[in-house]
Design a protein around this motif. Structure first.
Motif, short mmCIF file in Angstrom:
data_model
loop_
_atom_site.label_atom_id
_atom_site.label_comp_id
_atom_site.label_asym_id
_atom_site.label_seq_id
_atom_site.Cartn_x
_atom_site.Cartn_y
_atom_site.Cartn_z
N THR B 97 -2.14 -103.41 -74.73
CA THR B 97 -1.68 -102.59 -75.86
C THR B 97 -1.26 -101.22 -75.34
O THR B 97 -2.01 -100.57 -74.62
N VAL B 98 -0.05 -100.81 -75.69
CA VAL B 98 0.48 -99.53 -75.20
C VAL B 98 0.85 -98.64 -76.38
O VAL B 98 1.63 -99.04 -77.25
N GLU B 99 0.24 -97.44 -76.41
CA GLU B 99 0.48 -96.53 -77.53
C GLU B 99 0.81 -95.13 -77.01
O GLU B 99 0.49 -94.80 -75.88
N PRO B 100 1.37 -94.29 -77.88
CA PRO B 100 1.56 -92.89 -77.49
C PRO B 100 0.24 -92.13 -77.58
O PRO B 100 -0.73 -92.65 -78.14
N TRP B 101 0.19 -90.92 -77.07
CA TRP B 101 -0.97 -90.04 -77.27
C TRP B 101 -1.28 -89.98 -78.76
O TRP B 101 -0.37 -89.89 -79.58
N ARG B 102 -2.56 -89.97 -79.07
CA ARG B 102 -2.97 -89.90 -80.46
C ARG B 102 -3.63 -88.56 -80.76
O ARG B 102 -4.78 -88.32 -80.36
#
Ligand code: HEM
Ligand code: SF4
Ligand code: FES
Lengths: 228, 249
Positions: B97-102
């Motif tokens: 799973t790859v996400e932007p900074w939160r």
């Protein structure tokens, strides 16, 4: 805004208040536990009842106890506002929980633990402090005039299983709260040192286990050995 | 190795964003970014929009290759940026799973790219020293104790990536700000503006809407440069000192 309000509303200033009030509450826990151990004496409650006379009449203790109420409220209200603000600044959290092992569960759940402790305190104060204030206490005389038999109130409370269990839940929450909170308070104050921090962390963990355990022994001892 | 990727796709700051699932064929010698390049080539061939992500040096020093990989900033490897993370740390058949900074203070610009200009403004508020231009000074003209020099250097390795903020459950920027305060404040060259620096940088950090530190330690644990929590304690005490003992308001 004056420099003082600027300071105390800054992120670090608010954490300073959390840390100082938290450390005060830690000191209070020690004194409270030391006093309560007199409940374990096998004297039908005389030592404890005589001790409570001192605690309810000494002007010094009065000042300290009002300070204590104020600090608990300040700590709780500030803690909850910090938590709410932090939820906003975090916004969306990542979809997968981080598997980081360096992070304790307690450190991420201080507000939840605090709310549990607060609920427990309400029960605790309602049960003893309020009943005493409302004069729902019998008198007893050890030859020095009649005094309140608070030991009897303790006995009556701790004969009920649900109260004993509520205490164990509240104290478990306190234990986790301190597991993170004790050392955290020093870090907030800026006291992080390669020589002292390991000692603070060790003492903090010992404190987080031993003090709630000390409190827990009392209702358990009453229920298991005195009442039944 | 065959992998399934769940990548955060978001058109712009206003759009809601959602995960899209892709299959890619990578090999274990690739870096994570090279694997993402493979995905993008594939998407371009399929006439689809490639995934936007930032990258520059690809050698762990610029701090742009920012992704939350399986819930961890810069992925599972300690002390490693995404560009230096190799696919050998994953297994055939993995779903990643790859996400932007939160963090609210890092709004998403597109897909995995976030706006970190809040960090720039914190630096502008005090992350500098004043020096006379002209002849370069002899490097050893001012003696500095080795231990202090090392601490300052450790703090100076912060690349301003923002992983600390994303890793923090409170979205706090204390690790970054304290690294900058420490790296300059520990050295005699940074002494002149020291009180002003810590006051202004903390004020700017608060203004940008970062959260308050609960000493959780997720920042340091996921920081690619393993910046120590000692820096946060140092910033706190320097802040107290500046507020309580300097004339600055
Ligand atoms: C006897 C009871 C309590 C003791 C001894 C205690 C002690 C502490 C200590 C030492 C800290 C660490 C401060 C720091 O990190 O600088 C802390 C943090 C905290 N406490 Fe308590 N506390 C108590 C009750 C409560 C209650 C009733 C609440 C809330 C309803 C609460 C909410 C919090 C929160 C939210 C934090 C984390 C703040 C942060 O780091 O962001 N606590 N507590
Ligand atoms: S402290 Fe670490 S995680 Fe935070 S910006 Fe600097 S290098 Fe990145
Ligand atoms: S691309 Fe520069 S640090 Fe990763």
């Amino acid at each position: 805004m004056s420099w003082i309000t600027n300071f105390l509303t800054s992120s670090i200033g608010r954490k300073l208040l959390m840390s100082l009030t938290g450390l005060f509450l830690i000191l209070f826990l020690i004194v409270h536990l030391a006093g309560n151990f007199q409940l374990l004496k096998n004297d039908g409650g005389q030592a404890f009842n005589e001790y409570t006379v001192f605690m309810t009449t000494s002007p010094l203790i009065k000042v300290i106890s009002y300070g204590n109420y104020l600090f608990i409220l300040l700590h709780a209200v500030l803690g909850i506002t910090i938590w709410l603000k932090n939820r906003k600044t975090k916004g969306k959290t990542s979809a997968v929980a981080s598997k980081n092992e360096d992070v304790t569960w307690a450190s991420k759940n201080m507000a939840l633990l605090g709310i549990l402790i607060f609920a427990f305190l309400m029960l605790h104060m309602g049960d003893f402090w309020l009943k005493m204030k409302l004069n729902q206490t019998n008198m007893i005389d050890y030859g020095t005039g009649p005094i309140k038999d608070l030991y009897e109130n303790v006995y009556n409370s701790y004969s009920q299983w649900w109260i004993v269990i509520a205490y164990l839940v509240g104290l478990t929450a306190l234990s986790y709260h301190l597991w993170h909170g004790f050392a955290s308070a020093f870090q907030t104050l800026g006291l992080n040192h390669r020589k002292y921090t390991p000692i603070i962390q060790f003492v903090g963990k010992a404190f987080a286990i031993l003090v709630p355990l000390g409190f827990a022994i009392i209702p358990l001892y009453f229920k298991l050995f005195i009442v039944d | 190795m065959k992998l399934t990727l769940k990548v955060w796709r978001q058109k712009n700051n206003k759009a809601a964003g959602q995960f899209e699932t892709y299959n890619v064929e990578a090999n274990e010698h690739m870096s994570f970014l090279e694997m993402m390049d493979v995905l993008n080539e594939q998407l371009i061939e399929e006439k689809k929009e490639p995934v936007s992500f930032e990258h520059d040096c690809r050698e762990g020093i610029c701090g742009t290759c920012n992704m939350v990989i399986n819930g961890q900033a810069h992925g599972p490897q300690k002390g490693t940026t995404t560009c230096q993370l190799h696919m050998r740390h994953f297994k055939e058949g993995d779903t990643i799973t790859v996400e932007p900074w939160r963090a609210t203070a890092f709004p998403v610009i597109k897909d995995l790219v976030v706006d970190r200009s809040s960090f720039d403004r914190i630096i502008q508020a005090g992350g500098f020293i004043s020096v006379n231009t002209g002849q370069a000074v002899d490097g050893n003209a001012i003696p500095i104790e080795k231990d202090i020099a090392l601490k300052a250097f450790d703090a100076a390795t912060c690349i301003g990536c923002g992983a600390c903020v994303s890793a923090c459950p409170n979205g706090s920027a204390m690790l970054f700000t304290s690294a900058k305060v420490s790296h300059l404040g520990l050295l005699p060259q940074g002494e002149v503006e020291h009180s002003r620096r810590v006051l202004n940088m903390v004020a700017q950090m608060d203004k940008e809407g970062f959260g308050m530190c609960s000493n959780v330690g997720a920042c340091s644990a996921e920081c690619p440069k393993e910046i120590s929590l000692e820096n946060i304690a140092r910033m706190n005490r320097e802040y107290f000192k500046a507020v309580l003992t300097s004339d600055l308001k």
